[in-house]
Write a protein that holds these residues in place. Structure first.
Motif, mmCIF file in Angstrom:
data_model
loop_
_atom_site.group_PDB
_atom_site.id
_atom_site.type_symbol
_atom_site.label_atom_id
_atom_site.label_comp_id
_atom_site.label_asym_id
_atom_site.label_seq_id
_atom_site.Cartn_x
_atom_site.Cartn_y
_atom_site.Cartn_z
ATOM 1 N N PHE A 100 0.842 -1.240 -0.085
ATOM 2 C CA PHE A 100 -0.008 -0.114 0.154
ATOM 3 C C PHE A 100 0.790 1.362 -0.087
ATOM 4 C CE2 PHE A 100 -2.128 3.366 2.083
ATOM 5 C CZ PHE A 100 -3.605 3.609 1.661
ATOM 6 N N CYS A 101 2.013 1.158 0.975
ATOM 7 C CA CYS A 101 2.878 2.350 0.987
ATOM 8 C C CYS A 101 3.599 2.893 -0.485
ATOM 9 C CB CYS A 101 3.898 2.022 2.069
ATOM 10 S SG CYS A 101 2.886 2.181 3.674
ATOM 11 N N ILE A 102 3.944 1.569 -1.076
ATOM 12 C CA ILE A 102 4.839 1.659 -2.300
ATOM 13 C C ILE A 102 3.785 2.539 -3.316
ATOM 14 C CG2 ILE A 102 5.972 0.535 -4.026
ATOM 15 C CD1 ILE A 102 6.964 -1.501 -1.630
ATOM 16 N N ARG A 103 2.476 1.761 -3.454
ATOM 17 C CA ARG A 103 1.761 2.151 -4.552
ATOM 18 C C ARG A 103 1.113 3.402 -4.289
ATOM 19 N NH1 ARG A 103 0.099 -2.305 -7.783
ATOM 20 N NH2 ARG A 103 -1.130 -0.726 -8.996
ATOM 21 N N PHE A 104 0.718 3.880 -3.061
ATOM 22 C CA PHE A 104 0.321 4.977 -2.961
ATOM 23 C C PHE A 104 1.234 6.219 -2.427
ATOM 24 C CE2 PHE A 104 -3.284 2.161 -3.037
ATOM 25 C CZ PHE A 104 -4.406 2.954 -3.632
ATOM 26 N N LEU A 113 2.309 9.475 6.214
ATOM 27 C CA LEU A 113 2.079 7.726 5.764
ATOM 28 C C LEU A 113 3.098 7.207 6.650
ATOM 29 C CD1 LEU A 113 1.148 5.737 3.749
ATOM 30 C CD2 LEU A 113 2.995 6.204 2.295
ATOM 31 N N PHE A 114 4.389 7.652 6.888
ATOM 32 C CA PHE A 114 5.337 6.978 7.804
ATOM 33 C C PHE A 114 4.872 6.460 9.090
ATOM 34 C CE2 PHE A 114 8.450 7.720 11.033
ATOM 35 C CZ PHE A 114 9.262 6.431 10.947
ATOM 36 N N GLY A 115 4.297 7.564 9.717
ATOM 37 C CA GLY A 115 3.554 7.433 11.198
ATOM 38 C C GLY A 115 2.452 6.343 11.078
ATOM 39 N N ALA A 116 1.553 6.533 9.854
ATOM 40 C CA ALA A 116 0.522 5.484 9.931
ATOM 41 C C ALA A 116 1.141 3.916 9.849
ATOM 42 C CB ALA A 116 -0.592 6.036 8.912
ATOM 43 N N ALA A 117 1.982 4.139 8.874
ATOM 44 C CA ALA A 117 2.556 2.796 8.227
ATOM 45 C C ALA A 117 3.151 2.092 9.565
ATOM 46 C CB ALA A 117 3.625 2.995 7.221
ATOM 47 N N ALA A 140 -5.175 -0.893 7.426
ATOM 48 C CA ALA A 140 -5.388 -0.427 6.144
ATOM 49 C C ALA A 140 -6.067 0.564 5.799
ATOM 50 C CB ALA A 140 -5.694 -1.824 5.230
ATOM 51 N N TRP A 141 -7.491 0.673 6.235
ATOM 52 C CA TRP A 141 -8.360 1.696 6.264
ATOM 53 C C TRP A 141 -7.957 2.999 6.921
ATOM 54 C CZ3 TRP A 141 -11.676 2.144 2.282
ATOM 55 C CH2 TRP A 141 -12.415 1.249 1.839
ATOM 56 N N ARG A 142 -7.095 2.968 7.975
ATOM 57 C CA ARG A 142 -6.718 3.952 8.663
ATOM 58 C C ARG A 142 -5.674 4.660 7.471
ATOM 59 N NH1 ARG A 142 -6.251 1.498 14.057
ATOM 60 N NH2 ARG A 142 -8.462 0.824 14.141
ATOM 61 N N LEU A 143 -4.688 3.724 7.083
ATOM 62 C CA LEU A 143 -3.980 4.340 5.945
ATOM 63 C C LEU A 143 -4.316 5.159 4.713
ATOM 64 C CD1 LEU A 143 -1.233 1.455 5.585
ATOM 65 C CD2 LEU A 143 -0.663 3.663 6.440
ATOM 66 N N VAL A 144 -5.673 4.598 4.402
ATOM 67 C CA VAL A 144 -6.644 5.623 3.221
ATOM 68 C C VAL A 144 -6.793 6.606 3.942
ATOM 69 C CG1 VAL A 144 -8.680 5.332 2.195
ATOM 70 C CG2 VAL A 144 -7.400 3.212 2.319
ATOM 71 N N ALA A 145 -7.365 6.660 5.117
ATOM 72 C CA ALA A 145 -7.830 7.901 5.675
ATOM 73 C C ALA A 145 -6.825 8.744 5.941
ATOM 74 C CB ALA A 145 -8.451 7.614 7.062
ATOM 75 N N GLU A 146 -5.475 8.743 6.344
ATOM 76 C CA GLU A 146 -4.255 9.246 6.361
ATOM 77 C C GLU A 146 -3.848 9.878 5.142
ATOM 78 O OE1 GLU A 146 -2.328 10.843 9.066
ATOM 79 O OE2 GLU A 146 -3.407 9.140 9.939
ATOM 80 N N LEU A 147 -4.061 9.101 3.856
ATOM 81 C CA LEU A 147 -3.854 9.652 2.656
ATOM 82 C C LEU A 147 -4.714 10.753 2.190
ATOM 83 C CD1 LEU A 147 -2.017 6.818 0.689
ATOM 84 C CD2 LEU A 147 -1.078 8.807 2.181
ATOM 85 N N GLY A 148 -5.886 10.652 2.904
ATOM 86 C CA GLY A 148 -7.083 11.919 2.590
ATOM 87 C C GLY A 148 -8.035 11.393 1.491
ATOM 88 N N PHE A 149 -7.997 10.101 1.523
ATOM 89 C CA PHE A 149 -9.252 9.390 0.386
ATOM 90 C C PHE A 149 -10.266 8.758 1.032
ATOM 91 C CE2 PHE A 149 -7.654 5.522 -1.353
ATOM 92 C CZ PHE A 149 -6.158 5.861 -1.002
ATOM 93 N N ALA A 150 -10.423 8.861 2.264
ATOM 94 C CA ALA A 150 -11.268 7.803 3.076
ATOM 95 C C ALA A 150 -12.816 7.833 2.459
ATOM 96 C CB ALA A 150 -11.504 8.259 4.527
ATOM 97 N N PRO A 151 -13.352 6.700 2.198
ATOM 98 C CA PRO A 151 -14.880 6.598 1.818
ATOM 99 C C PRO A 151 -15.866 7.643 2.422
ATOM 100 C CG PRO A 151 -14.132 4.708 2.742
ATOM 101 C CD PRO A 151 -12.991 5.466 2.929
ATOM 102 N N GLY A 207 -10.181 4.965 13.777
ATOM 103 C CA GLY A 207 -9.109 4.431 15.007
ATOM 104 C C GLY A 207 -9.654 3.688 15.881
ATOM 105 N N VAL A 208 -10.917 3.310 15.924
ATOM 106 C CA VAL A 208 -11.429 2.513 17.060
ATOM 107 C C VAL A 208 -11.476 1.046 16.576
ATOM 108 C CG1 VAL A 208 -13.649 2.045 18.283
ATOM 109 C CG2 VAL A 208 -13.012 4.422 17.619
#
Ligand SMILES: [Zn+2]
Length: 263
Positions: A100-104, A113-117, A140-151, A207-208
């Protein structure tokens, strides 16, 4: 050329020429980088075991302008995360996080991203065997949120009308989240997400911790993969995520009330 020293996490590593290795790292200060560790395959080299997969440390890197490959001069390990190699499930989940980190990661704000990973890998490493899948999907969903494209889940991703918490919804990957009933009728396709699964997803994104197992996890994994593929849009498969998803399908069915995303 520009020398930096930054906290970093090893995402991927492979042999390069006779004596070196190329390492993909996510850094706090410079995002995701490919670096060459010269001499890292020689016996008694200065890197030792520091560059093991999923290890954290402080990297000394010479940045070569806009080139894709930079030079790693040192890596002072601070955490090895060997626990991740002790179970196939943990290793598979950690590999999906690294992918995920490499692709996004290339276009991401640095630092987030570093902190979330790191948080994701620490959570997977610490999880007990039964909860590894739920902890990993949540992170994995938290990483999505961290990158700013949470659903979008509490309101319609198309018309922004509020959606009742107890409503089953259609999840439209292209629209970026849940649709209200009226918009869902106008846009066929998408995944049905029952209210319970939407509540779990909402909890994870904020984060829950929220448990999910068996069929629910498989449904959540599929939703996650489809969402990521839609966002990448390049047609290249997320191999580590797919391998991990296939592994979940091999697990014996656990008899729990069905809470997952339906067909
Ligand atoms: Zn709507």
């Amino acid at each position: 050329m520009n020398q930096i020293e930054t906290p970093a996490l090893v995402l991927h590593t492979f042999d390069y020429r006779e004596t070196s290795r190329i390492v993909r790292i996510v850094t706090r200060d410079a995002g995701v980088l490919s670096v060459v560790a010269r001499g890292a395959r020689r016996p008694r080299n200065k890197f030792g075991a520091a560059l093991d997969l999923f290890a954290s440390g402080v990297a000394q890197v010479t940045m070569h302008g806009t080139r894709d490959l930079h030079a790693l001069h040192g890596f002072d390990a601070t955490r090895s995360r060997r626990e991740l190699a002790e179970s196939l499930d943990k290793f598979g989940a950690a590999s999906a996080v690294a992918e995920f980190c490499i692709r996004f990661g290339h276009d991401s704000e640095t630092g987030h991203l570093f902190g979330a990973a790191e948080a994701a890998l620490d959570a997977i490493a610490a999880a007990d065997a039964v909860s590894v899948p739920a902890v990993a999907v949540a992170n994995a969903w938290r990483l999505v949120a961290e990158l700013g494209f949470a659903p979008t889940l509490s309101q319609c991703a198309s018309c922004h009308a509020g959606i009742a918490a107890d409503a089953d919804v259609t999840f439209a990957h292209r629209a970026g989240g849940a649709l209200c009933a009226a918009c869902a009728r106008r846009a066929p396709g998408g995944r049905r997400v029952p209210a319970g699964a939407r509540a779990t997803l909402t909890a994870w994104l904020s984060g829950v911790e929220s448990p999910a197992d068996g069929p629910a996890i498989r449904s959540h994994l599929r939703l996650l993969r489809e969402f990521l593929e839609e966002h990448l849009g390049d047609g290249r498969p997320l191999r580590a995520l797919i391998a991990w998803e296939e592994r979940q399908q091999e697990r014996p069915a656990i008899r729990v009330p069905r809470q997952g995303v339906s067909e």
